[in-house]
Design a protein around this motif. Structure first.
Motif, PDB file in Angstrom:
ATOM      1  N   PRO A  76       0.817  -1.214   0.000  1.00 58.54           N
ATOM      2  CA  PRO A  76       0.000   0.000   0.000  1.00 58.54           C
ATOM      3  C   PRO A  76       0.849   1.261   0.000  1.00 58.54           C
ATOM      4  O   PRO A  76       1.878   1.326   0.669  1.00 58.54           O
ATOM      5  CB  PRO A  76      -0.800  -0.121   1.309  1.00 58.54           C
ATOM      6  CG  PRO A  76      -0.757  -1.563   1.668  1.00 58.54           C
ATOM      7  CD  PRO A  76       0.555  -2.071   1.167  1.00 58.54           C
ATOM      8  N   GLN A  86      -5.205   3.188  -5.672  1.00 58.81           N
ATOM      9  CA  GLN A  86      -4.516   1.903  -5.730  1.00 58.81           C
ATOM     10  C   GLN A  86      -5.449   0.788  -5.252  1.00 58.81           C
ATOM     11  O   GLN A  86      -5.554  -0.271  -5.873  1.00 58.81           O
ATOM     12  CB  GLN A  86      -3.254   1.950  -4.873  1.00 58.81           C
ATOM     13  CG  GLN A  86      -2.457   0.655  -4.872  1.00 58.81           C
ATOM     14  CD  GLN A  86      -1.266   0.716  -3.915  1.00 58.81           C
ATOM     15  OE1 GLN A  86      -1.115   1.677  -3.153  1.00 58.81           O
ATOM     16  NE2 GLN A  86      -0.432  -0.298  -3.956  1.00 58.81           N
ATOM     17  N   THR A  87      -6.141   1.043  -4.148  1.00 53.46           N
ATOM     18  CA  THR A  87      -7.062   0.059  -3.589  1.00 53.46           C
ATOM     19  C   THR A  87      -8.282  -0.121  -4.479  1.00 53.46           C
ATOM     20  O   THR A  87      -8.743  -1.250  -4.704  1.00 53.46           O
ATOM     21  CB  THR A  87      -7.499   0.494  -2.172  1.00 53.46           C
ATOM     22  OG1 THR A  87      -6.338   0.669  -1.354  1.00 53.46           O
ATOM     23  CG2 THR A  87      -8.409  -0.533  -1.547  1.00 53.46           C
ATOM     24  N   TYR A  88      -8.794   0.964  -5.012  1.00 57.38           N
ATOM     25  CA  TYR A  88      -9.973   0.883  -5.882  1.00 57.38           C
ATOM     26  C   TYR A  88      -9.695   0.017  -7.110  1.00 57.38           C
ATOM     27  O   TYR A  88     -10.508  -0.838  -7.489  1.00 57.38           O
ATOM     28  CB  TYR A  88     -10.395   2.286  -6.314  1.00 57.38           C
ATOM     29  CG  TYR A  88     -11.522   2.300  -7.320  1.00 57.38           C
ATOM     30  CD1 TYR A  88     -12.819   1.948  -6.949  1.00 57.38           C
ATOM     31  CD2 TYR A  88     -11.291   2.669  -8.639  1.00 57.38           C
ATOM     32  CE1 TYR A  88     -13.857   1.957  -7.879  1.00 57.38           C
ATOM     33  CE2 TYR A  88     -12.319   2.683  -9.567  1.00 57.38           C
ATOM     34  CZ  TYR A  88     -13.596   2.332  -9.189  1.00 57.38           C
ATOM     35  OH  TYR A  88     -14.617   2.336 -10.103  1.00 57.38           O
ATOM     36  N   LYS A  90      -7.537  -2.340  -7.401  1.00 58.46           N
ATOM     37  CA  LYS A  90      -7.451  -3.735  -6.967  1.00 58.46           C
ATOM     38  C   LYS A  90      -8.840  -4.315  -6.722  1.00 58.46           C
ATOM     39  O   LYS A  90      -9.122  -5.468  -7.076  1.00 58.46           O
ATOM     40  CB  LYS A  90      -6.605  -3.843  -5.694  1.00 58.46           C
ATOM     41  CG  LYS A  90      -5.098  -3.709  -5.922  1.00 58.46           C
ATOM     42  CD  LYS A  90      -4.345  -3.808  -4.613  1.00 58.46           C
ATOM     43  CE  LYS A  90      -2.840  -3.817  -4.844  1.00 58.46           C
ATOM     44  NZ  LYS A  90      -2.379  -5.106  -5.438  1.00 58.46           N
ATOM     45  N   LEU A  91      -9.707  -3.531  -6.129  1.00 56.38           N
ATOM     46  CA  LEU A  91     -11.050  -4.013  -5.813  1.00 56.38           C
ATOM     47  C   LEU A  91     -11.849  -4.358  -7.065  1.00 56.38           C
ATOM     48  O   LEU A  91     -12.645  -5.309  -7.058  1.00 56.38           O
ATOM     49  CB  LEU A  91     -11.809  -2.962  -4.996  1.00 56.38           C
ATOM     50  CG  LEU A  91     -11.360  -2.757  -3.548  1.00 56.38           C
ATOM     51  CD1 LEU A  91     -12.106  -1.590  -2.914  1.00 56.38           C
ATOM     52  CD2 LEU A  91     -11.567  -4.024  -2.719  1.00 56.38           C
ATOM     53  N   ALA A 263     -12.734   2.241  -0.586  1.00 55.03           N
ATOM     54  CA  ALA A 263     -11.305   2.476  -0.810  1.00 55.03           C
ATOM     55  C   ALA A 263     -10.862   3.787  -0.173  1.00 55.03           C
ATOM     56  O   ALA A 263      -9.764   3.883   0.385  1.00 55.03           O
ATOM     57  CB  ALA A 263     -11.001   2.486  -2.304  1.00 55.03           C
ATOM     58  N   ILE A 305     -10.614  -5.062   3.805  1.00 56.30           N
ATOM     59  CA  ILE A 305     -10.033  -4.496   2.580  1.00 56.30           C
ATOM     60  C   ILE A 305      -8.570  -4.918   2.451  1.00 56.30           C
ATOM     61  O   ILE A 305      -8.121  -5.310   1.351  1.00 56.30           O
ATOM     62  CB  ILE A 305     -10.127  -2.956   2.593  1.00 56.30           C
ATOM     63  CG1 ILE A 305     -11.582  -2.506   2.545  1.00 56.30           C
ATOM     64  CG2 ILE A 305      -9.343  -2.353   1.429  1.00 56.30           C
ATOM     65  CD1 ILE A 305     -12.242  -2.648   1.214  1.00 56.30           C
ATOM     66  N   LYS A 308      -8.258  -8.481   1.396  1.00 59.10           N
ATOM     67  CA  LYS A 308      -8.772  -8.671   0.034  1.00 59.10           C
ATOM     68  C   LYS A 308      -7.782  -8.164  -1.028  1.00 59.10           C
ATOM     69  O   LYS A 308      -7.681  -8.754  -2.119  1.00 59.10           O
ATOM     70  CB  LYS A 308     -10.114  -7.930  -0.110  1.00 59.10           C
ATOM     71  CG  LYS A 308     -10.906  -8.243  -1.361  1.00 59.10           C
ATOM     72  CD  LYS A 308     -12.230  -7.501  -1.351  1.00 59.10           C
ATOM     73  CE  LYS A 308     -13.094  -7.852  -2.539  1.00 59.10           C
ATOM     74  NZ  LYS A 308     -13.625  -9.228  -2.472  1.00 59.10           N
ATOM     75  N   CYS A 309      -7.068  -7.115  -0.687  1.00 60.90           N
ATOM     76  CA  CYS A 309      -6.232  -6.448  -1.694  1.00 60.90           C
ATOM     77  C   CYS A 309      -4.716  -6.640  -1.520  1.00 60.90           C
ATOM     78  O   CYS A 309      -3.980  -6.628  -2.512  1.00 60.90           O
ATOM     79  CB  CYS A 309      -6.531  -4.949  -1.715  1.00 60.90           C
ATOM     80  SG  CYS A 309      -8.206  -4.520  -2.166  1.00 60.90           S
ATOM     81  N   TYR A 310      -4.268  -6.808  -0.301  1.00 60.44           N
ATOM     82  CA  TYR A 310      -2.814  -6.748  -0.067  1.00 60.44           C
ATOM     83  C   TYR A 310      -2.244  -7.985   0.616  1.00 60.44           C
ATOM     84  O   TYR A 310      -1.110  -7.954   1.086  1.00 60.44           O
ATOM     85  CB  TYR A 310      -2.500  -5.494   0.754  1.00 60.44           C
ATOM     86  CG  TYR A 310      -2.899  -4.229   0.036  1.00 60.44           C
ATOM     87  CD1 TYR A 310      -2.149  -3.725  -1.017  1.00 60.44           C
ATOM     88  CD2 TYR A 310      -4.072  -3.541   0.384  1.00 60.44           C
ATOM     89  CE1 TYR A 310      -2.521  -2.571  -1.691  1.00 60.44           C
ATOM     90  CE2 TYR A 310      -4.453  -2.397  -0.280  1.00 60.44           C
ATOM     91  CZ  TYR A 310      -3.673  -1.913  -1.316  1.00 60.44           C
ATOM     92  OH  TYR A 310      -4.055  -0.774  -1.993  1.00 60.44           O
TER      93      TYR A 310
END
Length: 311
Positions: A76, A86-88, A90-91, A263, A305, A308-310
């Motif tokens: 992150p 960045q998170t969006y 990935k989501l 996000a 989150i 789910k993403c990292y």
């Protein structure tokens, strides 16, 4: 004019085998010829693109604030604005690589931005690809047929997004840049030290960051003097409102899957909760409510989150 005709007549009588008799207007001055004899014009090949630019052009590239050694692992970003997008991405399942960058390298003067993957088997890294600034990333994702999460009622969404973009962000600016202990513990290692090794340049960059943060807060203030206590009181109320909005749901607005708002919230809760940021414990006013467990559902949301993403 007569003079022009005379010049034409002289030119027509000049033999191509006798260049010394040509008009002085058509010859290069001796001093210039001598200069180019000593320093001839050379056409160099095109410069290679920076090493930071990914070789794999079949992937989208997201340019963000991040530490050099963390890009390969997709860690992150330490900047909430970058971490949000960045998170969006990935989501919603966008395949991309993160590239460390800074505002000076951005076409728009700020991060993040996306360089889309080149299309077609014959494309090369020299092909022109228009960068996508942060305010157009969601639109770009939709046009490229990525899974586009539905957005709640515009008025409701906008009202709660204001809590992130103003109340929480303003407190973040003060916490990171204007709190001396936090600036030395957090901002200096991630923004100042990697940027330059020159003491005068570091001093100038420090002044610039603090001045920019102060100017932002002055624009948002309703009084000539910034009320720091009110700043954190408003951010505290904003987090409480977000906690009330989420309730026992997994994602905001009762959505089946997380989206842009999730996000955006994660971008702050994660960085405030992350011990790796190195926040000064005595100046941790913005993240105090999270540490005290007042908003447990926001922390649980942050964990969902992150996993789910990292991970």
């Amino acid at each position: 004019m007569p003079q022009d005709e005379e010049d034409k007549s002289k030119k027509s009588n000049v033999s191509p085998k006798n260049p010394q008799s040509s008009s002085p207007w058509l010859t290069t001055p001796k001093t210039i010829r001598q200069l180019f004899d000593r320093f001839p014009l050379v056409t160099y090949p095109l410069n290679q693109l920076p090493n930071r630019r990914p070789i794999e052009r079949n992937k989208n590239s997201l340019y963000v604030f991040t530490r050099e050694g963390e890009t390969q692992h997709g860690a992150p970003s330490f900047n909430p604005g970058c971490l949000k997008w960045q998170t969006y991405l990935k989501l919603i399942g966008v395949d991309f690589v993160t590239i460390p960058s800074n505002n000076h390298a951005s076409p728009t003067g700020s991060l993040p931005f996306v360089i889309p993957a080149s299309s077609g088997a014959d494309s090369t890294i020299l092909d022109v690809v228009r960068p996508v600034p942060s305010h157009k990333i969601q639109e770009w994702a939709g046009k490229n047929r990525y899974i586009h999460k539905t957005k709640p009622d515009n008025m409701r969404f906008g009202a709660y997004m204001t809590l992130l973009d103003h109340r929480i962000r303003n407190a973040w600016l003060h916490t990171l840049y204007l709190s001396v202990p936090n600036f030395d513990a957090v901002a200096r290692p991630i923004y100042i030290l990697p940027a330059t090794s020159s003491p005068p340049a570091r001093l100038a960059l420090t002044h610039h960051l603090k001045s920019a943060a102060l100017e932002e807060l002055r624009k948002a203030a309703t009084a000539p003097v910034i009320d720091v206590n009110a700043l954190y009181w408003e951010s505290d109320k904003a987090f409480s409102a977000l906690s009330e909005l989420l309730r026992d749901d997994d994602w905001f607005f009762g959505e089946a899957e997380p989206g842009l708002f999730d996000a955006g919230v994660f971008a702050y809760t994660h960085l405030l909760w992350d011990k790796g940021m190195g926040w000064n414990e005595e100046e941790e006013r913005l993240g105090k409510g999270l540490r005290e467990g007042r908003w447990k559902n926001l922390l649980a949301h942050e964990r969902r989150i992150f996993e789910k993403c990292y991970q």
